[in-house]
Write a protein that holds these residues in place. Structure first.
Motif, short mmCIF file in Angstrom:
data_model
loop_
_atom_site.label_atom_id
_atom_site.label_comp_id
_atom_site.label_asym_id
_atom_site.label_seq_id
_atom_site.Cartn_x
_atom_site.Cartn_y
_atom_site.Cartn_z
N TRP A 34 18.79 55.82 -47.20
CA TRP A 34 17.95 56.98 -47.49
C TRP A 34 16.78 57.11 -46.52
O TRP A 34 16.57 58.17 -45.94
CB TRP A 34 17.47 56.92 -48.95
CG TRP A 34 16.62 58.07 -49.32
CD1 TRP A 34 17.03 59.27 -49.83
CD2 TRP A 34 15.20 58.16 -49.21
NE1 TRP A 34 15.95 60.10 -50.03
CE2 TRP A 34 14.81 59.43 -49.66
CE3 TRP A 34 14.22 57.28 -48.78
CZ2 TRP A 34 13.49 59.86 -49.68
CZ3 TRP A 34 12.89 57.70 -48.80
CH2 TRP A 34 12.55 58.98 -49.25
N PRO A 38 17.65 61.65 -41.64
CA PRO A 38 16.75 62.81 -41.65
C PRO A 38 16.71 63.48 -43.02
O PRO A 38 17.68 63.42 -43.79
CB PRO A 38 17.37 63.75 -40.61
CG PRO A 38 18.24 62.87 -39.76
CD PRO A 38 18.71 61.76 -40.66
N LEU A 39 15.60 64.09 -43.31
CA LEU A 39 15.40 64.81 -44.57
C LEU A 39 16.55 65.79 -44.81
O LEU A 39 16.98 66.49 -43.89
CB LEU A 39 14.07 65.56 -44.51
CG LEU A 39 13.60 66.25 -45.77
CD1 LEU A 39 13.37 65.23 -46.87
CD2 LEU A 39 12.32 67.02 -45.52
N GLY A 40 17.06 65.80 -46.03
CA GLY A 40 18.09 66.76 -46.42
C GLY A 40 19.52 66.33 -46.17
O GLY A 40 20.45 67.08 -46.46
N ARG A 88 13.60 59.55 -41.58
CA ARG A 88 12.91 60.37 -42.56
C ARG A 88 11.39 60.33 -42.38
O ARG A 88 10.69 61.20 -42.88
CB ARG A 88 13.27 59.86 -43.96
CG ARG A 88 12.78 60.73 -45.08
CD ARG A 88 13.37 60.28 -46.38
NE ARG A 88 14.80 60.43 -46.43
CZ ARG A 88 15.45 61.47 -46.93
NH1 ARG A 88 14.78 62.46 -47.44
NH2 ARG A 88 16.75 61.51 -46.93
N SER A 90 7.73 60.22 -40.22
CA SER A 90 7.16 60.75 -38.99
C SER A 90 6.97 59.61 -38.00
O SER A 90 6.74 58.47 -38.38
CB SER A 90 5.82 61.44 -39.28
OG SER A 90 4.91 60.51 -39.81
N ARG A 138 8.97 54.80 -52.60
CA ARG A 138 9.25 56.06 -53.27
C ARG A 138 10.12 55.81 -54.50
O ARG A 138 11.34 55.78 -54.41
CB ARG A 138 9.95 57.03 -52.33
CG ARG A 138 10.24 58.35 -52.96
CD ARG A 138 11.12 59.18 -52.04
NE ARG A 138 11.46 60.43 -52.68
CZ ARG A 138 12.59 60.60 -53.37
NH1 ARG A 138 13.44 59.63 -53.52
NH2 ARG A 138 12.84 61.77 -53.92
N LEU A 169 6.65 61.19 -49.71
CA LEU A 169 7.62 60.17 -50.07
C LEU A 169 7.14 59.26 -51.20
O LEU A 169 7.87 58.42 -51.68
CB LEU A 169 7.93 59.29 -48.85
CG LEU A 169 8.48 60.02 -47.63
CD1 LEU A 169 8.59 59.06 -46.46
CD2 LEU A 169 9.82 60.63 -47.94
#
Length: 177
Positions: A34, A38-40, A88, A90, A138, A169
């Motif tokens: 997870w 990348p996000l999504g 995920r 930065s 998270r 997160l």
């Protein structure tokens, strides 16, 4: 070393089978992918895809995390790598490492294994030249859906981490090394 632990060791190509045996019982089928994706993209994946990607990372020799051992058996896992390895998150300086996941076998919970893994993570990140170690817990949970955040938060604070920022997160914890 935490009480009752034989060792804390970095995961490498020769320890994939031990990690796979431990995470086979972990709920959710994430295989700690997870935070690396990348996000999504996580909702589109199967547990099998996550397992294979985790296997590829471990077998490649890139930083993946640490295993805690008792009586020669892996009983705890902590995902640990430079922040740049977690798609995920930065980007940050290469000297920032991240604890992105923790899993303890049910029989290892409440026995000091998490404390040992955190101490191992600090030492490992320091030896790799990290200046900061972050943790982004998270919603880490134990089996059965009971939140594990309170005990994890306490362990992080006891290990010298500070809560520095609420983020999308969860809460970011940071420790200077």
């Amino acid at each position: 070393m935490a009480r009752g632990l034989d060792a804390i060791r970095a995961v490498g190509p020769d320890s994939w089978d031990e990690l796979a045996a431990l995470l086979a019982d972990a709920p959710g089928g994430c295989w700690c992918m997870w935070p690396r994706l990348p996000l999504g993209t996580m909702s589109e994946r199967t547990a099998g895809q996550n397992r294979e990607d985790a296997r590829r990372i471990v077998r490649s020799g890139e930083p993946a995390g640490l295993l805690a051992y008792r009586d020669g058996k892996a009983i705890g896992w902590l995902a640990l790598a430079p922040r740049s390895h977690f798609g995920r998150l930065s980007p940050a300086a290469s000297s920032t490492w991240v604890i992105a996941c923790v899993y303890l076998a049910p029989q290892a919970r409440g026995a000091g294994v998490l404390t040992g893994l955190l101490a191992g993570a600090i030492a490992h990140a320091r030896s790799a030249g990290a200046t900061f170690l972050e943790a982004i817990p998270r919603g880490w949970r134990t089996d059965g859906g009971r939140p594990a955040m309170a005990s994890l938060r306490g362990a992080l604070l006891s290990a010298g981490f500070e809560e520095v920022d609420p983020v999308a997160l969860g809460v970011l914890f940071r420790r200077t090394i």
